[in-house]
Write a protein that holds these residues in place. Structure first.
Motif, PDB file in Angstrom:
ATOM      1  N   ILE A 355       0.857  -1.188   0.000  1.00  9.43           N
ATOM      2  CA  ILE A 355       0.000   0.000   0.000  1.00  9.43           C
ATOM      3  C   ILE A 355       0.891   1.235   0.000  1.00  9.43           C
ATOM      4  CG2 ILE A 355      -1.762   1.315   1.236  1.00  9.43           C
ATOM      5  CD1 ILE A 355      -2.766  -1.267   2.426  1.00  9.43           C
ATOM      6  N   ARG A 356       0.597   2.163  -0.906  1.00 12.18           N
ATOM      7  CA  ARG A 356       1.306   3.434  -0.948  1.00 12.18           C
ATOM      8  C   ARG A 356       0.343   4.579  -0.657  1.00 12.18           C
ATOM      9  NH1 ARG A 356       5.418   3.617  -6.192  1.00 12.18           N
ATOM     10  NH2 ARG A 356       6.940   2.092  -5.390  1.00 12.18           N
ATOM     11  N   LEU A 357       0.827   5.534   0.141  1.00 14.03           N
ATOM     12  CA  LEU A 357       0.092   6.770   0.369  1.00 14.03           C
ATOM     13  C   LEU A 357       0.830   7.887  -0.364  1.00 14.03           C
ATOM     14  CD1 LEU A 357      -0.601   6.512   4.225  1.00 14.03           C
ATOM     15  CD2 LEU A 357      -1.977   5.609   2.335  1.00 14.03           C
ATOM     16  N   HIS A 358       0.118   8.661  -1.147  1.00 13.86           N
ATOM     17  CA  HIS A 358       0.707   9.732  -1.947  1.00 13.86           C
ATOM     18  C   HIS A 358       0.240  11.094  -1.446  1.00 13.86           C
ATOM     19  CE1 HIS A 358       1.901   6.923  -5.290  1.00 13.86           C
ATOM     20  NE2 HIS A 358       0.904   6.207  -4.752  1.00 13.86           N
ATOM     21  N   SER A 359       1.189  12.023  -1.397  1.00  9.11           N
ATOM     22  CA  SER A 359       0.869  13.422  -1.113  1.00  9.11           C
ATOM     23  C   SER A 359       1.739  14.264  -2.035  1.00  9.11           C
ATOM     24  CB  SER A 359       1.140  13.776   0.346  1.00  9.11           C
ATOM     25  OG  SER A 359       0.765  15.104   0.627  1.00  9.11           O
ATOM     26  N   GLY A 360       1.119  14.840  -3.065  1.00  6.97           N
ATOM     27  CA  GLY A 360       1.904  15.531  -4.075  1.00  6.97           C
ATOM     28  C   GLY A 360       2.796  14.536  -4.792  1.00  6.97           C
ATOM     29  N   SER A 381     -10.805  -9.203   5.766  1.00  8.05           N
ATOM     30  CA  SER A 381      -9.446  -9.309   6.301  1.00  8.05           C
ATOM     31  C   SER A 381      -9.064  -8.008   6.998  1.00  8.05           C
ATOM     32  CB  SER A 381      -8.441  -9.573   5.165  1.00  8.05           C
ATOM     33  OG  SER A 381      -8.783 -10.736   4.450  1.00  8.05           O
ATOM     34  N   ARG A 382      -8.343  -8.149   8.102  1.00 10.68           N
ATOM     35  CA  ARG A 382      -7.830  -6.977   8.832  1.00 10.68           C
ATOM     36  C   ARG A 382      -6.310  -7.038   8.803  1.00 10.68           C
ATOM     37  NH1 ARG A 382     -10.510  -4.863  14.207  1.00 10.68           N
ATOM     38  NH2 ARG A 382     -11.812  -4.014  12.540  1.00 10.68           N
ATOM     39  N   LEU A 383      -5.684  -5.951   8.354  1.00  9.40           N
ATOM     40  CA  LEU A 383      -4.239  -5.895   8.213  1.00  9.40           C
ATOM     41  C   LEU A 383      -3.689  -4.698   8.985  1.00  9.40           C
ATOM     42  CD1 LEU A 383      -4.118  -6.328   4.320  1.00  9.40           C
ATOM     43  CD2 LEU A 383      -4.016  -8.149   6.034  1.00  9.40           C
ATOM     44  N   LEU A 384      -2.397  -4.769   9.305  1.00  6.18           N
ATOM     45  CA  LEU A 384      -1.690  -3.642   9.894  1.00  6.18           C
ATOM     46  C   LEU A 384      -0.716  -3.111   8.857  1.00  6.18           C
ATOM     47  CD1 LEU A 384      -0.748  -1.778  12.224  1.00  6.18           C
ATOM     48  CD2 LEU A 384       0.864  -3.587  12.872  1.00  6.18           C
ATOM     49  N   ALA A 385      -0.897  -1.859   8.448  1.00  9.88           N
ATOM     50  CA  ALA A 385       0.008  -1.206   7.507  1.00  9.88           C
ATOM     51  C   ALA A 385       0.792  -0.136   8.253  1.00  9.88           C
ATOM     52  CB  ALA A 385      -0.769  -0.589   6.350  1.00  9.88           C
ATOM     53  N   VAL A 394      -3.272  13.000   2.490  1.00  6.84           N
ATOM     54  CA  VAL A 394      -3.205  11.840   1.599  1.00  6.84           C
ATOM     55  C   VAL A 394      -4.132  12.105   0.417  1.00  6.84           C
ATOM     56  CG1 VAL A 394      -3.606   9.372   1.365  1.00  6.84           C
ATOM     57  CG2 VAL A 394      -2.688  10.293   3.512  1.00  6.84           C
ATOM     58  N   GLN A 395      -3.539  12.250  -0.757  1.00  5.09           N
ATOM     59  CA  GLN A 395      -4.318  12.592  -1.949  1.00  5.09           C
ATOM     60  C   GLN A 395      -4.632  11.384  -2.827  1.00  5.09           C
ATOM     61  OE1 GLN A 395      -1.358  15.387  -3.261  1.00  5.09           O
ATOM     62  NE2 GLN A 395      -2.542  17.155  -2.537  1.00  5.09           N
ATOM     63  N   LYS A 396      -3.811  10.329  -2.668  1.00  2.00           N
ATOM     64  CA  LYS A 396      -4.015   9.146  -3.492  1.00  2.00           C
ATOM     65  C   LYS A 396      -3.502   7.919  -2.741  1.00  2.00           C
ATOM     66  CE  LYS A 396      -1.352   8.380  -7.087  1.00  2.00           C
ATOM     67  NZ  LYS A 396      -0.705   8.499  -8.424  1.00  2.00           N
ATOM     68  N   VAL A 397      -4.157   6.797  -2.941  1.00  2.66           N
ATOM     69  CA  VAL A 397      -3.735   5.520  -2.369  1.00  2.66           C
ATOM     70  C   VAL A 397      -3.500   4.550  -3.522  1.00  2.66           C
ATOM     71  CG1 VAL A 397      -4.365   3.569  -0.898  1.00  2.66           C
ATOM     72  CG2 VAL A 397      -5.023   5.894  -0.234  1.00  2.66           C
ATOM     73  N   SER A 398      -2.364   3.845  -3.473  1.00  2.00           N
ATOM     74  CA  SER A 398      -2.073   2.803  -4.457  1.00  2.00           C
ATOM     75  C   SER A 398      -2.043   1.457  -3.758  1.00  2.00           C
ATOM     76  CB  SER A 398      -0.726   3.051  -5.141  1.00  2.00           C
ATOM     77  OG  SER A 398      -0.738   4.271  -5.839  1.00  2.00           O
ATOM     78  N   THR A 442      -0.214  -6.051 -10.144  1.00  2.00           N
ATOM     79  CA  THR A 442      -0.359  -4.764 -10.833  1.00  2.00           C
ATOM     80  C   THR A 442      -0.929  -3.732  -9.870  1.00  2.00           C
ATOM     81  OG1 THR A 442      -0.764  -5.885 -12.933  1.00  2.00           O
ATOM     82  CG2 THR A 442      -1.381  -3.566 -12.796  1.00  2.00           C
ATOM     83  N   GLU A 443      -0.335  -2.547  -9.894  1.00  2.00           N
ATOM     84  CA  GLU A 443      -0.771  -1.490  -8.980  1.00  2.00           C
ATOM     85  C   GLU A 443      -2.019  -0.793  -9.499  1.00  2.00           C
ATOM     86  OE1 GLU A 443       2.090   1.175  -6.625  1.00  2.00           O
ATOM     87  OE2 GLU A 443       1.447   2.485  -8.259  1.00  2.00           O
ATOM     88  N   VAL A 444      -2.959  -0.546  -8.583  1.00  2.00           N
ATOM     89  CA  VAL A 444      -4.140   0.238  -8.909  1.00  2.00           C
ATOM     90  C   VAL A 444      -4.200   1.402  -7.930  1.00  2.00           C
ATOM     91  CG1 VAL A 444      -5.648  -1.137  -7.401  1.00  2.00           C
ATOM     92  CG2 VAL A 444      -6.633   0.176  -9.283  1.00  2.00           C
ATOM     93  N   SER A 445      -4.566   2.574  -8.435  1.00  2.04           N
ATOM     94  CA  SER A 445      -4.609   3.773  -7.595  1.00  2.04           C
ATOM     95  C   SER A 445      -6.025   4.327  -7.535  1.00  2.04           C
ATOM     96  CB  SER A 445      -3.659   4.846  -8.143  1.00  2.04           C
ATOM     97  OG  SER A 445      -2.319   4.384  -8.146  1.00  2.04           O
ATOM     98  N   PHE A 446      -6.336   4.963  -6.419  1.00  4.33           N
ATOM     99  CA  PHE A 446      -7.648   5.584  -6.275  1.00  4.33           C
ATOM    100  C   PHE A 446      -7.550   6.749  -5.305  1.00  4.33           C
ATOM    101  CE2 PHE A 446      -7.314   1.980  -3.365  1.00  4.33           C
ATOM    102  CZ  PHE A 446      -7.628   2.534  -2.140  1.00  4.33           C
ATOM    103  N   ARG A 447      -8.482   7.639  -5.407  1.00  5.41           N
ATOM    104  CA  ARG A 447      -8.553   8.775  -4.506  1.00  5.41           C
ATOM    105  C   ARG A 447      -9.400   8.390  -3.298  1.00  5.41           C
ATOM    106  NH1 ARG A 447     -11.796  13.445  -3.856  1.00  5.41           N
ATOM    107  NH2 ARG A 447     -13.156  12.788  -5.595  1.00  5.41           N
ATOM    108  N   PRO A 448      -8.811   8.447  -2.101  1.00  7.91           N
ATOM    109  CA  PRO A 448      -9.579   8.039  -0.915  1.00  7.91           C
ATOM    110  C   PRO A 448     -10.619   9.097  -0.564  1.00  7.91           C
ATOM    111  CG  PRO A 448      -7.480   8.940  -0.225  1.00  7.91           C
ATOM    112  CD  PRO A 448      -7.454   8.904  -1.737  1.00  7.91           C
TER     113      PRO A 448
END
Length: 455
Positions: A355-360, A381-385, A394-398, A442-448
């Motif tokens: 999981i990636r968190l994007h800011s700018g 499922s419950r995960l710890l990131a 956070v502007q985008k999550v991948s 494959t990575e998928v991105s979305f706006r949270p």
């Protein structure tokens, strides 16, 4: 023959030196020894150096039998003792001054550095261990004298590092557990591994005992030894510490010394290290221990000087072990998210989640590989990131799910819901997205979106 001006200057310097030596208010410093002392062996001699907000950079040596004869010592103030451990080189601990400064910033305290370097500085570790009992008797007598002069035992806090943690425990035991608090920073393991509670630090030594573990597989002590035990990265193998002997001295001491660095960081309030009650570090990493119902209405316990906020709850719960992860360097804190996912796919798959968190243009990534995630039809499922950096906003999550499949067609997963809950930042919104198609590897991105807006 020396010129008259040089003779005059030398005379002035000698006079100044004599005045300084004769001045009863001159600063006292931690005993500085070297390897020759360690080879020959040192006999125990305990010095007590007082620091307050009025003399933060200038220690005053206390009289063991008349502490109040030092004007800066005030029995009505709380008193914190800093107790170092084994000193195989004889050099003063580089962290002593930092801890004095940081403690003074917390409260108006008598801060007393227990300098037992003469005794701790021996190449023979077993000799230093033997001296801990004698040093504890010495310190016990001093604290009894403090009490006779009006100090309250409940206002005494002993902070012991490594072998010093057990020395603090012996003092507490001598005083029947009436000491207010003992903090043990990675209590020493060698010669204490099979020790009974009477022969090491344990919860009965003070009204409240908190312990931090960072090197249980080497110089530290395994197990639970306080009302609350913090385990940084499971208590072993700290991030950034050398993994091979070729790194020299650092290979041996880095994990052990990390306990002091983490405690100092918590005092400086540059890092907030939250501990999660759990049966094991593995269970914590698997996301099975991310709630702190027992500590409500407060939050999970946080390492440091203020952990006594949770004292009453911890005394009711009994011995509690809590776990947390850190980064390799300052400010050490990781940002943790609880990730709840509901998957919908026809066939069973196993995978590792990224999981990636994007800011700018910046991003931070968490690899959740503590165990393969089971992906099957309508499974929650419950995960710890855990992320090394705190990026806001956070502007985008991948999201990427690696299954190890490198041949054949790529399988697709349907995520009915993805929910990210910030654990240490409860004021921040919970982020959600619904109905996402993810192709394996494959990575998928979305706006949270805030969860209420994502419904």
């Amino acid at each position: 023959m020396l010129p008259g001006r040089v003779v005059f200057l030398l005379g002035v310097l000698a006079l100044c030196k004599g005045v300084q030596e004769a001045d009863p208010e001159s600063c006292e410093h931690f005993t500085d020894l070297n390897l020759s002392h360690c080879f020959m062996g040192t006999r125990l001699y305990v010095r007590l150096l007082l620091y307050t907000r009025s003399n933060l950079h200038c220690g005053r040596e206390l009289h063991h039998h008349h502490p109040s004869s030092q004007p800066l010592f005030n029995v009505s103030r709380p008193t914190a003792f800093i107790i170092h451990g084994y000193r195989p080189t004889g050099a003063p601990p580089i962290w002593i001054d930092h801890m004095v400064q940081m403690l003074a910033a917390q409260d108006d305290l008598n801060i007393i550095v227990v300098d037992w370097n003469q005794g701790a500085a021996n190449l023979n570790y077993f000799t230093a261990v033997t001296y801990t009992r004698e040093a504890a008797s010495n310190l016990t007598s001093f604290i009894i004298t403090m009490e006779d002069e009006g100090a309250a035992l409940s206002s005494v806090h002993l902070i012991g590092v490594s072998l010093g943690a057990h020395l603090a425990g012996f003092v507490g035991a001598n005083l029947k557990g009436q000491i207010g608090r003992i903090t043990g920073l990675d209590p020493a393991g060698p010669m204490f591994t099979s020790a009974s509670p009477e022969q090491r630090l344990d919860p009965s030594d003070a009204q409240f005992v908190d312990v931090l573990h960072t090197d249980m597989n080497s110089f530290g002590l395994r197990g639970t030894h306080g009302h609350i035990d913090f385990y940084a990265n499971g208590g072993v193998d700290q991030p950034g510490c050398p993994q091979t002997i070729f790194a020299g001295k650092s290979y041996f001491v880095c994990d052990h010394q990390r306990s002091v660095l983490l405690f100092l960081c918590s005092l400086n309030r540059t890092c907030s290290l939250t501990g999660y009650p759990c049966a094991s570090y593995s269970a914590f990493l698997q996301g099975r221990c991310l709630q702190c119902e027992a500590f409500r209405p407060t939050s999970c316990p946080v390492l440091g000087y203020d952990v006594s906020r949770w004292r009453q709850t911890l005394l009711e719960l009994g011995q509690t072990q809590v776990f947390f992860s850190t980064t390799a360097s300052l400010p050490y804190s990781k940002l943790s998210y609880r990730v709840d996912m509901v998957t919908w796919n026809q066939y069973l798959r196993w995978g590792v989640v990224f999981i990636r968190l994007h800011s700018g243009r910046k991003f931070t990534e968490a690899r959740i590989d503590h165990g393969l995630l089971r992906l099957e039809q309508y499974t929650s499922s419950r995960l710890l990131a855990q992320f090394d950096d705190d990026l806001q906003p956070v502007q985008k999550v991948s999201l990427r799910i690696n299954t190890g499949n490198v041949i054949g067609p790529r399988y697709k997963f349907r995520l009915l819901r993805v929910r990210l809950t910030p654990l240490e930042r409860p004021h921040r919104p919970v982020m959600c997205r619904y109905d996402i198609i993810v192709e394996e590897n494959t990575e998928v991105s979305f706006r949270p979106l805030p969860c209420e807006a994502a419904v």
